[in-house]
Design an enzyme around this catalytic site. Sequence first.
Site, PDB file in Angstrom:
ATOM      1  CB  SER A  67      -0.916   0.007   1.226  1.00 64.15           C
ATOM      2  OG  SER A  67      -0.147  -0.006   2.414  1.00 64.15           O
ATOM      3  CE  LYS A  68       3.300   2.154   4.972  1.00 62.76           C
ATOM      4  NZ  LYS A  68       2.671   3.192   5.825  1.00 62.76           N
ATOM      5  CG  ASP A  69       3.830   0.745  -4.645  1.00 62.98           C
ATOM      6  OD1 ASP A  69       4.858   0.700  -3.953  1.00 62.98           O
ATOM      7  OD2 ASP A  69       3.586  -0.079  -5.545  1.00 62.98           O
TER       8      ASP A  69
END
Length: 366
Positions: A67-69
């Site tokens: 999700s850090k993208d």
Amino acid sequence: MSRSNSYFNGIEQTDIQRAFMKHRHQVFDNVLDLVGKTPLIKINKIASKYKGNFYAKVESFNPGQSSKDRIALYIIEQAEKEGILKPGDTIIETTSGNTGFSIAMVSIIKGYDCILAVSSKSSADKIDMLKTMGAKVYVCPAHVSADDPRSYYQVAKRLHEDMKGSVYINQYFNQLNIDAHYASTGPEIWKQTEGKITHLVACSGTGGTISGTAKYLKEQNPNIKIIGVDAFGSVLKKYHETREFDEKEIYPYRIEGLGKNLIPAATDFDVIDKFVKVTDEDSAHMARAIAKTEGLFVGYTSGAAMQAIIQLGDDNEFGENDNIVIIFPDHGSRYMSKVYSDKWMNEQGFFDSVHEASAQKIQYIK
């Protein structure tokens, strides 16, 4: 051979262009075009004894497998728009691994240098991945206070202060961390559930994912219940309930990217209805169980999120017609030296005779 060359040389350039344009939606300029729009996948077996319909928002479908993208791309592009980040600059960040990988990936495409201060609690797999992506990595001791000069917070801050032309992302105290999920994750879940979501269950570390997603969903329907997942050894649950920071809550734990020993400004506690705490051991076994029951190879924090579902189900939290969305933040490949390693599980004391027996699937032929 000559006939083949002659055939292909005879194709009109306009025909090639026409074929390309026909399939243009399947062709991307670079990996950053693939950030977001991750699938919602029904959980069919592991929570089958509980009331409600369970769906996983599987963030490992992002190109950087987490999700850090979303926050890496969003924050960097906002910094570019505001003129804070310029060609030739260096991006510096504090990370337990996933954010660092995403920032390194975005930096490669956009042409920035990348320096990362990483917690020693991060798996060796994650640290190796960061180096492979061209980042310069500083590994900092995990079990020190946030204001200790050796902590990854302070190391990143010091590197930024000493380096001209650097930008410190500072995800724990950056409002854009929340904004990224408000702009993407929240709307995606609302659309995918056709507005029928009743509960969101998500791990809280920096708090950006749960806060931004919850803010959007609550604006659409304030009755949606937002449940945060915290770790034993972290201060978040008690702070949510009392608004007091209690250092006595802090002790070492193993899960990466979950909980905190400080209060991140990127957590909006007002949009979270309650927190559930999970153990290192239960979360590790749950990650393995998800792979074996649902065929989803997920990370440690995904195991924590699913473990919270089990605990909530045991407490009759959900109704027959509820639609519960669980955010699975990253991919299991980042934990091969940890939760998916029998050796590591044994070293932590996580294998009892039952678990150990079920884990031994390999037979060696001599």
